[in-house]
Every structure is written in structure tokens, then in C-alpha cells.
Design an enzyme around this catalytic site. Sequence first.
Site, PDB file in Angstrom:
ATOM      1  N   ALA A   1     -36.337 -24.127   9.790  1.00 24.11           N
ATOM      2  CA  ALA A   1     -35.334 -25.313   9.548  1.00 24.11           C
ATOM      3  C   ALA A   1     -35.873 -26.455  10.304  1.00 24.11           C
ATOM      4  CB  ALA A   1     -34.140 -24.728  10.263  1.00 24.11           C
TER       5      ALA A   1
ATOM      6  N   GLU B   1     -37.215 -16.992   6.850  1.00 22.03           N
ATOM      7  CA  GLU B   1     -35.763 -16.245   6.527  1.00 22.03           C
ATOM      8  C   GLU B   1     -35.950 -16.689   4.753  1.00 22.03           C
ATOM      9  OE1 GLU B   1     -32.259 -16.366   9.491  1.00 22.03           O
ATOM     10  OE2 GLU B   1     -33.687 -18.042   9.334  1.00 22.03           O
TER      11      GLU B   1
END
Length: 711
Positions: free
Chosen positions: A72, A116
Site C-alpha cells: 500500500a 496481498e
Amino acid sequence: MSPITESIPLSPTVSYAQHGDVAVLMLNNPPVNGLGDTTRAGLHAGITRAFEDDAIAAVVIAGAGKVFCGGADIRQFNTPAATAWPASRDILALVEAAKKPVVAAIHGVALGGGLEFALGCHYRVVTADAKLGLPEVNLRLVPGGGGTQRLPRLVGVKRALEMIQTGAPVGGREAVRIGLADAVADGAEMAGAAALVTRAIEVARRAAQSAEHPVASRKDVPEGVVDFEACLAAVSPKARNAVAQKAAIRCVQAATQLPIAEGLAFERARFEELVAGNESKSLRHIFFAEREAPKFAEGKGLALRPIERVAVLGSGTMGVGIAMSYANAGIPVALIEREQAALDRGMSLIRRNYEITASKGKLKPEQIEARLALVTPTLAFEAVAEADLVVEAVFEDMAVKQAIFKQLDAACKPTAILATNTSRLDIDVIAGATSRPGDVIGLHFFSPANVMKLLEVVRGRATSADVIATCMAMAQRIQKIPVLVGVCEGFVGNRMLTPYWREAGFLLEEGASPQQVDGALTRFGMAMGPLTMADLAGMDINWATRKRLAPTRPAHLRYSRVADRICELGRFGQKTNGGYYRYEPGSRTPIPDPLIDELIADCAREAGIARREICDAEIVERTMLALVNEGARIIEEGIARRASDIDVVYVHGYGFPAWRGGPMFYAETLGLDKVLARILALRAQHGAHWEAAPLLERLVAGGAGSFDSGR
């Protein structure tokens, strides 16, 4: 089959190209292809486009540059961009419901949100040297994009717990072995990203022939007995990420007990709790501060001086550690001393340090010998003539250093950089002993220099920009975090220690014991209390400084004589088996000493101080605010370039808890207005030592929330 089409942008950070019947989406969000809002938007648009195009049979997602995806974009955490549609979970829902296969082509790293996202793809093709991991706990977070739910379904609960709790990545081949990846693109790391994409396209085409594709979230969690309560109990309460580790364990436990949708919701709730907390914000602050500190704008584009050989003057503890730092980086070092016995002791210490490292399994015998071979012990001062950089690490005395630098000026090559390891003395005065002050700089290593990551790079008034730029780059080469600071008494770190120790001394006189002061601050999170730190460093060093500065000390200001009285007894800390505490021979364990308690009481009585009960909160407040107030002065004077540099100095040089972000960020989390109010209250109670820094007053008056506001 249609040819390769020209790449088209879907967003500022994602492009789309058609390789025959395979769509290739390329992430291009430097430096690590973070999953920021524009990247997520581009991915969603590209995947949707590919799924709706009958000519497309499969999708490959790859990263431009050196990595697949570093996770992220943590720069966007706690901002609207972090929650902008689409979220990663929206993209993965799109992928998991698809009939067409999606392949992640992983090179460099797939970390955090990057892994992820890859876990949500149907297949993963990796280079052998790729690193795949979930390091969120290092930022006091848990994975928030399904990592704790999907990873156990692929690699098993035990291995998933290990990866998530430690944050340690696995290599490409290991990833295939444990079921995290599907194929290794052999040789792709050498041939480049294009070869990896080619291999991923092959995998995608084969997969397109199947009607069904593996979806991690639909797999059952492999059976295996894991005692989650034992895992929780095993987390050290002193670990800076203990809260995150425990939350991660609960998330993995949820994967074994809840349906996937509920498990994902449980994980996300834990992530949201942690990301909103000051602890995670502090660790993210330090993460960026460490990367900002080495930047030196004035040196951009300048040619750096080559550093191929180094000379270190002095083979004491400091000189030995500095020499090891360069040898560890493969740089030949001449270790120069005046006496053979001192040189022999120094080389013995180097070998002993390496053998200790080897005993922990971190070095092989041949590596010890290779590093020792890079260190040349010599009594010949003339050896400095071959060095590109000379680091002086002798006794902390200005006259001694001036004499040495006068010699260096005559003996060193014209391009050599002349550095002093002084921790307090004026670099400009030292440089004045030479005819080339532009070549003189301070390199303040922290002890033990071969271990501590911090390096204060001290620029003198005349230090050349190319010398500064070379030293900042060199610091990173030897695995240090450089912080550029200006010249003043004690620079940044040690200058701020003066009011910190001052308050500790005053608190002793007012009623606290040494163990209470140290205990309060270690419970706050400091690696070591100030008095134990003084004993470890050697109290004679600061005593010498206090005596040197005594003529300049304002007579009207309160002065604690406790430390001086202890030194007058010949107690200099651990090296004399006695300082604020006593020590058994050969032991570093501080033992409370009634003699010191009596000495403190005598000092208080002589100063007319009525002793009282002192609480831990007062100890923490006074010592921390003393650091903050001095730090604000340092910023205003330009000694530090930014508040975050001070935080890096204190986290990496003085044991300030990273999860509090450093003293300046800690003050910001308290609120600068509240900090100023408390400093003004302390001024009213304790006198002129607590004059508020003008910068702090101006910032609060202007409604600023950070020390770097408006700078």
C-alpha cells in the site's frame, strides 16, 4: 492471434497492453509501485476492460522498474486517498469472480499489500530472487487486505503465523516450495522484467484452457494444531510491535474459525484500529524520516569523491568500531596507533567482536578472516597518505585534535577528506588548524560504531558541498543512517542530552531515586534510563565537558552537583564498577547503592531543596519536554534541517522508542499547544531553565500542528 498493441495509460500509474490474447497491466508508481488510489483505479479499469473483451483469454499483472509491488502507499494512510474507491478488496472481488485467469508476475518484491494483491490472483509466477512477505507488524499494523486470511489457506497456519509475526519475506523458490507461488521464471532476474512477463503469459495461456481457476479465499485452511494462546503468551511485551503481533495472531486464528467474509472483516477491523493509533503513525513517521534524512539537495549532480581506502586514527573502542564499519563494507582500512600495545589490543578487540558475531551464526570463519584482512594495523602515521578518507578517533581534547589535523593537512593527498569523530567539539576550530577547511567534516559515530546505525554528519562553516555529499553517500554504503547537522556544542544528540540529564539530576535532588528515574523512562519506552546510560558511557567524559563549560554557565541558574560529586569519588560508571549504581566486577547489572542515596540527599540539603514524593509521570514529562524544548531551539538555529532528523537521531542513537516517533513527533502527538502550556507551567514552577523555545511559541500562536510547518 493479434500482435502486441501499444501500451495505453489507464491511470497515471497503470498501463494496458495486449499481447495476443493476453492483457498485460503494468504498475508504474515509483519507487515501489505502491497501491495508491490511482494505481487501484487503473487496475480495476484494466481488469474490467480485459474481462469484457472477448479477444482476451487471460490477464497478467506486472511491475515496472525493479519491483512488482511494495505494498500500500503508506504516504496515503489516514488520508481520503487511502479509502477512495476502488479499494484493493473491490479489485480482488472482481478477480475472484472471474472466469478468465489472472496471473501476478512477481520480481523484486511483493510485500504487504503487494503480496496481498498477488494472493487474490489465481496464479503467481516469481523470479528466483524475488522476496515475498507481509511486513506490516514492523509498522505496528496487521495486513489489512486479506493477508492473514488467504496466506494460511495457501501455506498452512504455522508458516503463515511465522511470516506475519516476523515480517520476514521468503525467496522465490521457497515461495513455490511452500505453495505461495506456482512457478519460478528461471533466469528472468538476469534477462529482465520482459522475460518474466513472457513466462507469465505462457502460464496464463495454459491456465486459460481450464474452466476453473484456484481462488485462495475458497480453499479450506489446512489442518494443523496451533496453540494460539501459547503464541500470544510468547510475544515479548517489550517488543516495539507487540500489539501488532498479538493482533496478527488473533487474525490468523480467525482464519481457522470464521468463514472467509467474516475473517476478512475481522482482519480489516483490527487494521483500522491500529492504523488510527499514534503508535503506527509514529513508526510510519520514522520510516519516512529515515529515508528523508540522507537526502542532500545541494549535492545533487555533484561528482562524489572516490572512497577506496580509509585510515582511522586511534584503536580504542571507538576507532575499532569505525574500522570495522568500513571493513564490513569491503573497504580497506589502515588502523593507525602510536603504541604497539594499544594497536594489539585494538586488533584483538576486532577479532573478538567478529567471533562473537560468528557465535550467533551471523558470520562464517572465512568471512571473519576476509574482514580482518581488510584492516591493516600500523604505527606509521604516514599511512594516511594513501587514504581517501581519514577518520580521527582519538582523545576528546581540542588541542590534541588541532595538532593531529595540522599533521593530516601536511601528510594527506589533496583530494582526501579529513574527518573527526568528535561528539561535541567545534568542527570549525578543528578545521582552522588546516589550510583546507573545505575538506574537513565531522563524522560522529555512535558506540559501538560497528553496530549503531546512526551517523551524525557535521558540516563546518567551510565544508565543501562535494565533501558533504560524498560522506552522506558513504554512510549509506557502510549501512549507516546519516543525519546532516550543524556545528554547536554537542551537535544535535548530545546537545539535547544536556537538559535531559539536567532534569534527571534535579529530580534526584527533589526526591526521586536513580532506579525510579530510570524505571519511569524505560517503562515509557526508552531503551535505557538516563542514569544507567551515563554509567555505561563513562561519567568522566561528561564531567570533563562540564568543567570545560563551567566558566560559561550562568551563575543565576540552578545547577545540580550530584554527578560531579559522584565523579569526585572516582566513580565513573561501569568501567570503575560504580557510578549512579554499583556493579559487580565483570557485570553490567546496575545495583542500587545506599552511598549514592546519601550523596544525593546531602546535595539536596546543601542546595536548600526540600525533598518530596515524585511520581513517574512527572519524571517522564520533565525529561521529555526538556528534550523537545531544546530540539525546537536546534531547528530554529538551523543545526538540524528538519524536526524528523532529530527524531532519527534520537531513535537510532539514544534509544528513544520508535513507536513514539522520536521526541519531536511525540510532542506533535501530544499537541504543540499543550506542550507549550506545560513548559510555561514548568517555567513558573522551576525557573529560567524552562524558557520556551521561540519557535514553539510562534508555531502555537500560528495554530501550527508540526515543527516543520511553514519551513
